[in-house]
Design a protein around this motif. Structure first.
Motif, PDB file in Angstrom:
ATOM      1  N   LYS A  84      23.116 -32.404  60.793  1.00  0.00           N
ATOM      2  CA  LYS A  84      22.420 -31.511  61.678  1.00  0.00           C
ATOM      3  C   LYS A  84      23.024 -30.302  62.192  1.00  0.00           C
ATOM      4  O   LYS A  84      22.814 -29.182  62.371  1.00  0.00           O
ATOM      5  N   MET A  85      24.645 -30.490  62.768  1.00  0.00           N
ATOM      6  CA  MET A  85      25.163 -29.425  63.173  1.00  0.00           C
ATOM      7  C   MET A  85      25.294 -28.256  62.151  1.00  0.00           C
ATOM      8  O   MET A  85      25.368 -27.168  62.366  1.00  0.00           O
ATOM      9  N   MET A  86      25.622 -28.911  60.834  1.00  0.00           N
ATOM     10  CA  MET A  86      25.943 -27.820  59.901  1.00  0.00           C
ATOM     11  C   MET A  86      24.757 -27.016  59.648  1.00  0.00           C
ATOM     12  O   MET A  86      24.682 -25.790  59.508  1.00  0.00           O
ATOM     13  N   THR A  87      23.717 -27.632  59.555  1.00  0.00           N
ATOM     14  CA  THR A  87      22.251 -26.946  59.095  1.00  0.00           C
ATOM     15  C   THR A  87      21.952 -26.168  60.087  1.00  0.00           C
ATOM     16  O   THR A  87      21.511 -24.825  60.194  1.00  0.00           O
ATOM     17  N   LEU A  88      22.220 -26.157  61.595  1.00  0.00           N
ATOM     18  CA  LEU A  88      22.075 -25.388  62.618  1.00  0.00           C
ATOM     19  C   LEU A  88      22.863 -24.155  62.595  1.00  0.00           C
ATOM     20  O   LEU A  88      22.441 -23.019  62.785  1.00  0.00           O
ATOM     21  N   LEU A  89      24.127 -24.333  62.273  1.00  0.00           N
ATOM     22  CA  LEU A  89      24.847 -23.101  62.001  1.00  0.00           C
ATOM     23  C   LEU A  89      24.612 -22.287  61.015  1.00  0.00           C
ATOM     24  O   LEU A  89      24.793 -21.100  60.997  1.00  0.00           O
ATOM     25  N   PRO A 112      24.418 -26.228  43.556  1.00  0.00           N
ATOM     26  CA  PRO A 112      25.668 -25.840  42.503  1.00  0.00           C
ATOM     27  C   PRO A 112      27.018 -25.915  43.384  1.00  0.00           C
ATOM     28  O   PRO A 112      26.971 -26.392  44.864  1.00  0.00           O
ATOM     29  N   LEU A 113      27.997 -25.411  43.089  1.00  0.00           N
ATOM     30  CA  LEU A 113      29.277 -25.239  43.584  1.00  0.00           C
ATOM     31  C   LEU A 113      29.033 -24.462  44.998  1.00  0.00           C
ATOM     32  O   LEU A 113      28.273 -23.397  45.043  1.00  0.00           O
ATOM     33  N   PRO A 114      29.655 -24.716  46.061  1.00  0.00           N
ATOM     34  CA  PRO A 114      29.680 -24.211  47.124  1.00  0.00           C
ATOM     35  C   PRO A 114      30.191 -22.784  47.151  1.00  0.00           C
ATOM     36  O   PRO A 114      30.992 -22.353  46.240  1.00  0.00           O
ATOM     37  N   PRO A 115      29.981 -21.995  48.127  1.00  0.00           N
ATOM     38  CA  PRO A 115      30.572 -20.552  47.975  1.00  0.00           C
ATOM     39  C   PRO A 115      32.159 -20.389  48.186  1.00  0.00           C
ATOM     40  O   PRO A 115      32.844 -19.681  47.479  1.00  0.00           O
ATOM     41  N   TYR A 116      32.614 -21.460  48.588  1.00  0.00           N
ATOM     42  CA  TYR A 116      34.067 -21.626  48.970  1.00  0.00           C
ATOM     43  C   TYR A 116      34.611 -22.985  48.739  1.00  0.00           C
ATOM     44  O   TYR A 116      34.300 -23.877  49.080  1.00  0.00           O
ATOM     45  N   THR A 117      35.501 -23.100  47.550  1.00  0.00           N
ATOM     46  CA  THR A 117      36.466 -24.248  47.396  1.00  0.00           C
ATOM     47  C   THR A 117      37.690 -23.490  46.665  1.00  0.00           C
ATOM     48  O   THR A 117      37.523 -22.447  46.072  1.00  0.00           O
ATOM     49  N   VAL A 134      27.297 -19.647  41.621  1.00  0.00           N
ATOM     50  CA  VAL A 134      27.943 -19.860  42.782  1.00  0.00           C
ATOM     51  C   VAL A 134      27.649 -18.679  43.739  1.00  0.00           C
ATOM     52  O   VAL A 134      27.721 -17.399  43.347  1.00  0.00           O
ATOM     53  N   VAL A 135      26.956 -18.942  45.069  1.00  0.00           N
ATOM     54  CA  VAL A 135      26.379 -17.915  45.674  1.00  0.00           C
ATOM     55  C   VAL A 135      27.574 -17.347  46.421  1.00  0.00           C
ATOM     56  O   VAL A 135      28.411 -18.004  46.606  1.00  0.00           O
ATOM     57  N   PRO A 136      27.423 -16.022  46.879  1.00  0.00           N
ATOM     58  CA  PRO A 136      28.376 -15.433  47.778  1.00  0.00           C
ATOM     59  C   PRO A 136      28.618 -16.066  49.249  1.00  0.00           C
ATOM     60  O   PRO A 136      27.966 -16.966  49.565  1.00  0.00           O
ATOM     61  N   VAL A 137      29.606 -15.798  49.658  1.00  0.00           N
ATOM     62  CA  VAL A 137      30.322 -16.487  51.019  1.00  0.00           C
ATOM     63  C   VAL A 137      29.004 -15.909  51.900  1.00  0.00           C
ATOM     64  O   VAL A 137      28.218 -15.061  51.872  1.00  0.00           O
ATOM     65  N   ASN A 138      28.917 -16.901  52.999  1.00  0.00           N
ATOM     66  CA  ASN A 138      27.824 -16.725  54.050  1.00  0.00           C
ATOM     67  C   ASN A 138      27.726 -15.451  54.531  1.00  0.00           C
ATOM     68  O   ASN A 138      28.568 -14.709  55.191  1.00  0.00           O
ATOM     69  N   PRO A 139      26.601 -14.639  54.197  1.00  0.00           N
ATOM     70  CA  PRO A 139      26.476 -13.164  54.559  1.00  0.00           C
ATOM     71  C   PRO A 139      26.230 -13.022  56.077  1.00  0.00           C
ATOM     72  O   PRO A 139      26.330 -12.053  56.526  1.00  0.00           O
ATOM     73  N   ALA A 159      36.011 -23.147  57.204  1.00  0.00           N
ATOM     74  CA  ALA A 159      35.375 -23.093  55.867  1.00  0.00           C
ATOM     75  C   ALA A 159      34.500 -23.635  55.291  1.00  0.00           C
ATOM     76  O   ALA A 159      33.563 -23.237  54.551  1.00  0.00           O
ATOM     77  N   ASN A 160      33.598 -24.445  56.176  1.00  0.00           N
ATOM     78  CA  ASN A 160      32.318 -25.181  56.097  1.00  0.00           C
ATOM     79  C   ASN A 160      31.172 -24.004  56.422  1.00  0.00           C
ATOM     80  O   ASN A 160      30.140 -23.756  55.790  1.00  0.00           O
ATOM     81  N   PHE A 161      31.641 -23.383  57.706  1.00  0.00           N
ATOM     82  CA  PHE A 161      30.809 -22.046  58.122  1.00  0.00           C
ATOM     83  C   PHE A 161      30.578 -21.026  57.063  1.00  0.00           C
ATOM     84  O   PHE A 161      29.579 -20.412  56.814  1.00  0.00           O
ATOM     85  N   ALA A 162      31.803 -20.873  56.144  1.00  0.00           N
ATOM     86  CA  ALA A 162      31.444 -19.964  55.110  1.00  0.00           C
ATOM     87  C   ALA A 162      30.733 -20.393  54.085  1.00  0.00           C
ATOM     88  O   ALA A 162      30.306 -19.378  53.216  1.00  0.00           O
ATOM     89  N   GLY A 163      30.317 -21.607  53.774  1.00  0.00           N
ATOM     90  CA  GLY A 163      29.530 -21.895  52.850  1.00  0.00           C
ATOM     91  C   GLY A 163      28.092 -22.657  53.402  1.00  0.00           C
ATOM     92  O   GLY A 163      27.390 -22.958  52.662  1.00  0.00           O
ATOM     93  N   ALA A 164      27.807 -22.121  54.906  1.00  0.00           N
ATOM     94  CA  ALA A 164      26.760 -22.901  55.250  1.00  0.00           C
ATOM     95  C   ALA A 164      25.486 -22.134  54.952  1.00  0.00           C
ATOM     96  O   ALA A 164      24.279 -22.474  55.323  1.00  0.00           O
ATOM     97  N   ASN A 165      25.524 -20.900  54.157  1.00  0.00           N
ATOM     98  CA  ASN A 165      24.219 -20.434  53.261  1.00  0.00           C
ATOM     99  C   ASN A 165      23.488 -21.218  52.529  1.00  0.00           C
ATOM    100  O   ASN A 165      22.459 -20.831  51.905  1.00  0.00           O
TER     101      ASN A 165
END
Length: 489
Positions: free
Chosen positions: A281-286, A328-333, A351-356, A313-319
């Motif tokens: 829930k917190m991740m989806t909210l961010l 697919p693979l997250p924007p950051y690993t 692989v989508v770009p880092v959270n815009p 690092a999770n926020f960078a992929g929260a998009n």
């Protein structure tokens, strides 16, 4: 509106600048406020720590209660026992709860079995001396009678024959008759493990040689690499030494309880359920933040600074939905970093770009010791102070970090510059505040507005999908956090 939640205090460490140089915190900027996490996610459980009097004995009591149902009969008075720990536990809620759990495990095992030769082996990632700092800071060296040591991935290895071939653990992790797996349920790098076998992960990480750890990070990539930890834990060598596991059960607003079990996979199901329900829930909210400036302000390397229990690092992929295994693979690993190269976007479209939504980053206070140049390459970054910039220039893992960042004289100058390039006044501070999140008033209003619909979406749509993908019983898992399910749910 005002700031109600205190940032984590700066720490003395060889991986960070002198705490005296941290002159201003992100929470002290103008137009900042705090939002109570329970106002955003009403069904977050009550926590045992922090509590009204910050009484750490609540963790000791919970640990003792959890260990009541654990079988320790295999441990004899003349045996040796290694309690295996991981460095990340010491960054949770100030680190004291994890240290208290480790001390209590030692005391209970000694009292119940008569065994006196109980050692602490605290694993670490790429900051090879970090756990030594924690051992001294929390008095673990004295509590374990000078039998507490840090173990690093470059230490002497030991071959472990597994279902997928020979892998390598750390010899000093396994140089006892029995091992106790003492970890935590903090979701941490969900972009790596995707909430699959989270409770098993340290066997392929904190307790493993660097070649095996690198298999996790580089060779196989996220999700597939989870087989490495499972293969090591399931091996005959480890199973013959394994006694039980004891976990600090963490939720975004603090320490929920302590859980222990002789069956690690049963415990893993509970860890998975907690991670999906509350952190999901917190991740989806961010991920619903449309635009912001991120302020890093916590004693940890760049990817590991916290806000609302979630790391940067999770926020960078929260998009993307990091919990959806169909994604697919997250924007950051580390694995996906290789797809970027010098390009502004990934080499493959999957692989989508880092959270815009992250328009700029103010690096107010964060440590070295972990490859972080990727973040500066893809997010406009302003580092506060020449001392901090020089620290990163001297770090062999971050030789190009400052080539992609600029330096500001102080925090106010940095945020003013960030406003100009980001074109937004929404600020989120990754400062480790517990129980709440420190944000600008504009972002607070945005989060409070979208939170009800996010909670409904997670409950009605996402949780059933996440649990189905992992083969878990949703109805059983939703009991987690209730009074009737305090220890073993």
């Amino acid at each position: 509106m005002s700031v109600l939640f205190s940032p984590a205090e700066p720490r003395e460490s060889q991986y960070g600048i002198n705490p005296s140089l941290v002159k201003k915190r992100g929470a002290d900027l103008e137009n900042m406020t705090s939002v109570l996490l329970k106002d955003l996610i009403p069904d977050l459980p009550d926590v045992i720590y922090p509590n009204k009097n910050n009484d750490i004995s609540a963790v000791k009591i919970a640990t003792e209660k959890a260990l009541e149902s654990v079988d320790m009969s295999m441990i004899k008075p003349n045996h040796t026992v290694n309690i295996l720990a991981s460095h990340h536990g010491f960054t949770l809620v100030g680190g004291l709860p994890y240290a208290e759990m480790l001390k209590t495990i030692k005391d209970v095992v000694e009292r119940k079995t008569g065994c006196k030769n109980i050692r602490l082996r605290a694993g670490v990632g790429l900051r090879f001396r970090e756990t030594e700092e924690y051992i001294r800071r929390f008095g673990l060296d004295k509590h374990f009678n000078n039998k507490a040591i840090g173990i690093a991935p470059i230490d002497e290895g030991i071959p472990i024959e597994t279902m997928i071939g020979t892998l390598y653990g750390l010899r000093r992790a396994y140089d006892a008759d029995w091992i106790i797996h003492a970890h935590n349920s903090d979701v941490r790098e969900v972009h790596f493990h995707r909430q699959v076998d989270r409770a098993v992960k340290p066997f392929g990480m904190s307790y493993a040689r660097i070649e095996t750890r690198s298999t996790y990070h580089q060779n196989m990539g996220p999700r597939a690499s989870n087989f490495v930890a499972r293969a090591i834990f399931d091996s005959k060598f480890v199973q013959e030494k394994y006694a039980f596991s004891c976990f600090l059960m963490v939720v975004p607003n603090g320490i929920m309880t302590v859980d222990a079990d002789n069956d690690l996979y049963a415990l893993n199901e509970r860890v998975t359920a907690t991670g999906c329900r509350y952190y999901g829930k917190m991740m989806t909210l961010l991920g619903a933040i449309d635009e912001c400036i991120a302020v890093l302000d916590f004693p940890c390397p760049v990817p590991y600074v916290f806000s609302g229990g979630i790391i940067y690092a999770n926020f960078a992929g929260a998009n993307i939905d990091l919990y959806d295994l169909d994604n697919p693979l997250p924007p950051y690993t580390w694995y996906t970093e290789a797809f970027y190269g010098k390009r502004s976007r990934p080499l493959v479209d999957e692989v989508v770009p880092v959270n815009p939504a992250i328009k700029a980053c103010v690096h107010n206070y964060a440590w070295t010791g972990y490859p972080s140049s990727f973040f500066a390459e893809h997010i406009p970054t302003i580092v506060v102070g020449n001392e901090q910039a020089n620290l990163f220039n001297k770090d062999p893992q971050n030789t190009t970090y400052m080539k992609h960042a600029v330096v500001a004289e102080n925090t106010d100058v940095a945020i003013d510059f960030a406003f100009k390039i980001a074109k937004t006044d929404k600020i989120i501070v990754f400062d480790g505040a517990v129980g709440g999140i420190n944000v600008s008033e504009s972002l607070a209003n945005h989060l409070l507005k979208v939170a009800p619909s996010i909670n409904e979406k997670v409950e009605q749509e996402l949780l059933p999908k996440w649990f189905s993908q992992r083969g878990l019983d949703l109805r059983k898992a939703l009991l987690i956090g209730s009074k009737e399910a305090a220890v073993n749910y």
